[in-house]
Design an enzyme around this catalytic site. Structure first.
Site, mmCIF file in Angstrom:
data_model
loop_
_atom_site.group_PDB
_atom_site.id
_atom_site.type_symbol
_atom_site.label_atom_id
_atom_site.label_comp_id
_atom_site.label_asym_id
_atom_site.label_seq_id
_atom_site.Cartn_x
_atom_site.Cartn_y
_atom_site.Cartn_z
ATOM 1 N N TYR A 85 43.111 19.361 22.853
ATOM 2 C CA TYR A 85 43.865 18.131 23.143
ATOM 3 C C TYR A 85 43.059 17.185 24.026
ATOM 4 O O TYR A 85 43.014 15.991 23.800
ATOM 5 C CB TYR A 85 45.209 18.442 23.822
ATOM 6 C CG TYR A 85 46.057 17.208 23.940
ATOM 7 C CD1 TYR A 85 46.914 16.834 22.909
ATOM 8 C CD2 TYR A 85 45.958 16.374 25.058
ATOM 9 C CE1 TYR A 85 47.655 15.669 22.987
ATOM 10 C CE2 TYR A 85 46.697 15.207 25.141
ATOM 11 C CZ TYR A 85 47.542 14.856 24.106
ATOM 12 O OH TYR A 85 48.274 13.689 24.176
ATOM 13 N N PHE A 137 41.322 -13.666 12.216
ATOM 14 C CA PHE A 137 41.539 -12.560 11.297
ATOM 15 C C PHE A 137 43.000 -12.138 11.449
ATOM 16 O O PHE A 137 43.546 -12.190 12.555
ATOM 17 C CB PHE A 137 40.589 -11.371 11.538
ATOM 18 C CG PHE A 137 40.810 -10.315 10.491
ATOM 19 C CD1 PHE A 137 40.419 -10.545 9.184
ATOM 20 C CD2 PHE A 137 41.495 -9.149 10.778
ATOM 21 C CE1 PHE A 137 40.702 -9.616 8.186
ATOM 22 C CE2 PHE A 137 41.780 -8.217 9.786
ATOM 23 C CZ PHE A 137 41.376 -8.454 8.480
ATOM 24 N N THR A 138 43.600 -11.710 10.340
ATOM 25 C CA THR A 138 45.059 -11.488 10.304
ATOM 26 C C THR A 138 45.552 -10.610 11.461
ATOM 27 O O THR A 138 46.386 -11.041 12.263
ATOM 28 C CB THR A 138 45.469 -10.865 8.961
ATOM 29 O OG1 THR A 138 44.647 -9.727 8.715
ATOM 30 C CG2 THR A 138 45.320 -11.863 7.825
ATOM 31 N N ASP A 228 34.390 -8.788 17.975
ATOM 32 C CA ASP A 228 34.897 -7.934 16.902
ATOM 33 C C ASP A 228 33.653 -7.429 16.164
ATOM 34 O O ASP A 228 33.037 -8.159 15.384
ATOM 35 C CB ASP A 228 35.810 -8.734 15.977
ATOM 36 C CG ASP A 228 36.394 -7.870 14.868
ATOM 37 O OD1 ASP A 228 35.796 -6.820 14.556
ATOM 38 O OD2 ASP A 228 37.441 -8.241 14.318
ATOM 39 N N LYS A 271 34.695 0.294 8.596
ATOM 40 C CA LYS A 271 33.748 -0.569 7.858
ATOM 41 C C LYS A 271 32.321 -0.101 8.153
ATOM 42 O O LYS A 271 31.893 0.927 7.671
ATOM 43 C CB LYS A 271 33.962 -2.034 8.236
ATOM 44 C CG LYS A 271 35.190 -2.682 7.582
ATOM 45 C CD LYS A 271 36.449 -2.345 8.285
ATOM 46 C CE LYS A 271 37.592 -3.293 7.962
ATOM 47 N NZ LYS A 271 38.853 -2.836 8.580
ATOM 48 N N ARG A 395 43.088 -13.733 -0.192
ATOM 49 C CA ARG A 395 42.766 -14.168 1.164
ATOM 50 C C ARG A 395 42.973 -15.672 1.234
ATOM 51 O O ARG A 395 42.050 -16.457 1.407
ATOM 52 C CB ARG A 395 41.312 -13.826 1.535
ATOM 53 C CG ARG A 395 40.968 -12.356 1.538
ATOM 54 C CD ARG A 395 41.322 -11.584 2.793
ATOM 55 N NE ARG A 395 42.723 -11.351 3.024
ATOM 56 C CZ ARG A 395 43.191 -10.563 4.019
ATOM 57 N NH1 ARG A 395 42.377 -9.964 4.841
ATOM 58 N NH2 ARG A 395 44.481 -10.408 4.188
ATOM 59 N N PHE A 462 51.340 -10.466 3.407
ATOM 60 C CA PHE A 462 50.519 -10.193 2.217
ATOM 61 C C PHE A 462 50.564 -8.735 1.795
ATOM 62 O O PHE A 462 50.387 -8.418 0.631
ATOM 63 C CB PHE A 462 49.061 -10.608 2.470
ATOM 64 C CG PHE A 462 48.499 -10.053 3.742
ATOM 65 C CD1 PHE A 462 48.621 -10.751 4.932
ATOM 66 C CD2 PHE A 462 47.875 -8.814 3.763
ATOM 67 C CE1 PHE A 462 48.139 -10.229 6.116
ATOM 68 C CE2 PHE A 462 47.382 -8.281 4.933
ATOM 69 C CZ PHE A 462 47.516 -8.995 6.122
HETATM 70 C C1 P71 Z 1 39.819 -5.608 5.381
HETATM 71 C C2 P71 Z 1 40.460 -5.052 6.587
HETATM 72 C C3 P71 Z 1 41.676 -4.192 6.439
HETATM 73 C C4 P71 Z 1 42.815 -5.115 6.276
HETATM 74 C C5 P71 Z 1 43.456 -5.617 7.383
HETATM 75 C C6 P71 Z 1 44.441 -6.563 7.221
HETATM 76 C C7 P71 Z 1 44.763 -7.010 5.957
HETATM 77 C C8 P71 Z 1 44.143 -6.470 4.858
HETATM 78 C C9 P71 Z 1 43.171 -5.534 5.013
HETATM 79 C C10 P71 Z 1 40.328 -5.085 8.973
HETATM 80 C C11 P71 Z 1 39.764 -5.697 10.118
HETATM 81 C C12 P71 Z 1 38.694 -6.648 10.013
HETATM 82 C C13 P71 Z 1 38.211 -7.267 11.137
HETATM 83 C C14 P71 Z 1 37.120 -8.255 11.062
HETATM 84 C C15 P71 Z 1 39.763 -6.072 12.491
HETATM 85 C C16 P71 Z 1 40.290 -5.421 11.396
HETATM 86 C C17 P71 Z 1 41.415 -4.455 11.600
HETATM 87 N N1 P71 Z 1 39.956 -5.444 7.741
HETATM 88 N N2 P71 Z 1 38.742 -6.981 12.349
HETATM 89 O O1 P71 Z 1 38.957 -6.482 5.541
HETATM 90 O O2 P71 Z 1 38.137 -6.942 8.829
HETATM 91 O O3 P71 Z 1 40.944 -3.173 11.489
HETATM 92 O O4 P71 Z 1 42.113 -2.293 9.457
HETATM 93 O O5 P71 Z 1 40.947 -0.762 11.068
HETATM 94 O O6 P71 Z 1 43.043 -1.853 11.715
HETATM 95 O O7 P71 Z 1 40.152 -5.170 4.270
HETATM 96 P P1 P71 Z 1 41.826 -1.958 10.883
#
Ligand code: P71
Length: 471
Positions: A85, A137-138, A228, A271, A395, A462
């Site tokens: 843990y 970013f969303t 980021d 990523k 997007r 979305f």
């Molecule tokens: C991508 C994603 C995943 C995603 C997130 C929201 C809507 C659709 C798909 C996630 C990111 C990202 C950047 C620059 C933070 C996050 C969040 N991207 N910053 O592109 O691209 O990270 O998904 O691990 O929580 O498909 P998380």
């Protein structure tokens, strides 16, 4: 047959060919279901590619997030999980990988990127404060807003024009930032939210020159910069390629220098870091670390696992090191570019220059007869799925959502459909199939009409919105 003269990639570009720095040891079968089955599947999914079953998808370019292939070393790392843990040895491996690769001394693990966004937003934003950034970013913006902050876009204007060939379309416009400082005062700015590369802008990079200037300005004003770092390795490839002083400098060295101009970073390790799940926050200052450490136990888990299992942390520690290998980064970005070059050559409208992780089709130019309120980018994602079982992601204005103040739909300048390429997963032949599918949909674009939204969730709509064809 005699007239066909096959040419390798290298021959096409006047150089010797090179290839991915790996070979395939395990495969996962995929197949394309029939046209009739695809029509039924997308109808049942409410014309939203997020709601499709992956079994109904042939080539999955929904996202490059958590979809990369791990190496044999990472899989071996999974067997070395220490599931204690507290104080798991895998956490210390992870901590040391982050400190030595990114350079920030204080590390907090999280379950994925948005977990880290939540911590930094809650730790640093006072209600009513502003957070300037190089395009939204969303999830990032939502966490800033949920903490009471107001996001302000300070990216250069070129970023909002899909056709503009600027080599660093992720750059911050320092005049816009200065104007904001003059308007609201430095004390009302929580921090600068800098992303490399810029996802919603088309995977566009920030230059080293720009981050240095940004650092100078922020030092004068006493404002901190948080990065980021989700696709920062890909950003470094573009610096190596496009800024003369960095030609031939290893990606790992460029990354260290870039991060040194910032005060900390949050990361979706799904990523660049080559794992299927995971994230982290890493900072330079003890006070911010203390705040984040306190919040992590409320929302994620103890500060030595943050929502990840020991084995996840081990795979991540190994992924971080693999991610900065120059041959890996080159083959990753060049595969995206290969697909982009084919489509560019065929006149398909898309964001230029081609970004690091994805092709972003310009749905407005693709479908000039479909107005933005009929969701051209969502429509294009539907049509690509119908043509070949190819899954992409909207997007555009579905992703942009509504203004929290007025409740009105936001209509962003960029109305894009993203084809995101997972790392180390698909071959050049898959890219050819994808390119031909996009071309087929482009060739029949006149016959396509838009969609209407019939179900709209409140947050991040979305993901779960449902649509119906207009006719
Ligand atoms: C991508 C994603 C995943 C995603 C997130 C929201 C809507 C659709 C798909 C996630 C990111 C990202 C950047 C620059 C933070 C996050 C969040 N991207 N910053 O592109 O691209 O990270 O998904 O691990 O929580 O498909 P998380």
């Amino acid at each position: 047959m005699a007239s066909i003269k096959p040419r390798t990639m290298g021959q096409q570009f006047g150089r010797r060919s090179w290839a991915e720095p790996w070979k395939i040891k395990m495969v996962e079968p995929i197949h394309m279901i029939s046209r009739g089955e695809r029509e039924q599947a997308i109808r049942e999914a409410g014309y939203n590619t997020f709601l499709l079953s992956s079994a109904d998808v042939y080539i999955d370019l929904l996202t490059d997030s958590g979809t990369s292939a791990m190496s044999d070393r990472q899989w071996a790392g999974l067997m070395m999980g220490d599931e204690s843990y507290a104080g798991s040895r895998n956490f210390y491996h992870l901590e040391s990988a982050i400190v030595s690769t990114y350079g920030y001394p204080f590390v907090v693990p999280t379950h994925q990127g948005r977990g880290a966004e939540h911590l930094i937003s809650q730790a640093l934003i006072e209600p009513g404060q502003y957070i300037p950034g190089n395009m939204y970013f969303t999830t990032t913006r939502l966490h800033q807003e949920l903490a009471g902050g107001i996001f302000v876009d300070v990216i250069i204007d070129e970023a909002h024009n899909p056709a503009d060939p600027h080599p660093f379309k992720g750059n911050v416009d320092l005049n816009k930032l200065e104007a904001l400082i003059v308007r609201v005062g430095a004390d009302n700015i929580a921090y600068v939210s800098l992303a490399g590369t810029v996802n919603m802008g088309g995977g566009q990079p920030v230059s080293m020159a720009n981050v240095k200037e940004l650092r100078n300005l922020c030092d004068q004003q006493g404002i901190r910069i948080y990065l980021d770092a989700t696709r920062m390795v890909e950003n470094c490839f573009f610096i190596q390629e496009r800024e003369k002083a960095y030609a031939g400098v290893p990606i790992a060295t460029i990354l260290q220098e870039f991060c040194s101009y910032t005060d900390g970073a949050w990361m979706s390790a799904k990523k660049d870091n080559l794992v299927n799940i995971g994230g982290w926050l890493a900072v330079n200052h003890q006070d911010v670390f203390d705040l984040a450490c306190n919040l992590v136990v409320v929302y994620e888990g103890l500060h030595t696992y943050g929502g990840m299992s020991g084995r996840d942390m081990e795979a991540l520690a190994i992924g971080i090191k693999e991610a900065v290998d120059d041959d890996h980064v080159r083959s990753r970005v060049e595969q995206v570019r290969y697909l982009g070059c084919l489509l560019t050559e065929w006149g398909v409208p898309m964001v230029q220059p081609i970004g690091g992780h994805a092709i972003f089709l310009d749905a407005r130019t693709f479908y000039p007869h479909i107005p933005q309120e009929h969701f051209p980018a969502q429509t294009l994602a539907t049509e690509l799925y119908l043509d070949s079982g190819l899954r992409s992601m909207e997007r555009g204005n579905v992703s942009a959502g509504r203004d929290p103040e007025t409740g009105r739909n936001r209509y962003p300048a960029l109305e894009l459909t993203r084809l995101a390429i997972p790392r180390r997963v698909y071959t050049q032949a898959h890219m050819d199939v994808v390119a031909e599918s996009v071309k087929a949909v482009y060739d029949s674009r006149q016959d396509t009409s838009g969609l209407k939204m019939v179900h709209e969730p409140k947050y991040l709509r979305f993901f779960q919105a449902r649509f119906e064809p207009l006719v």
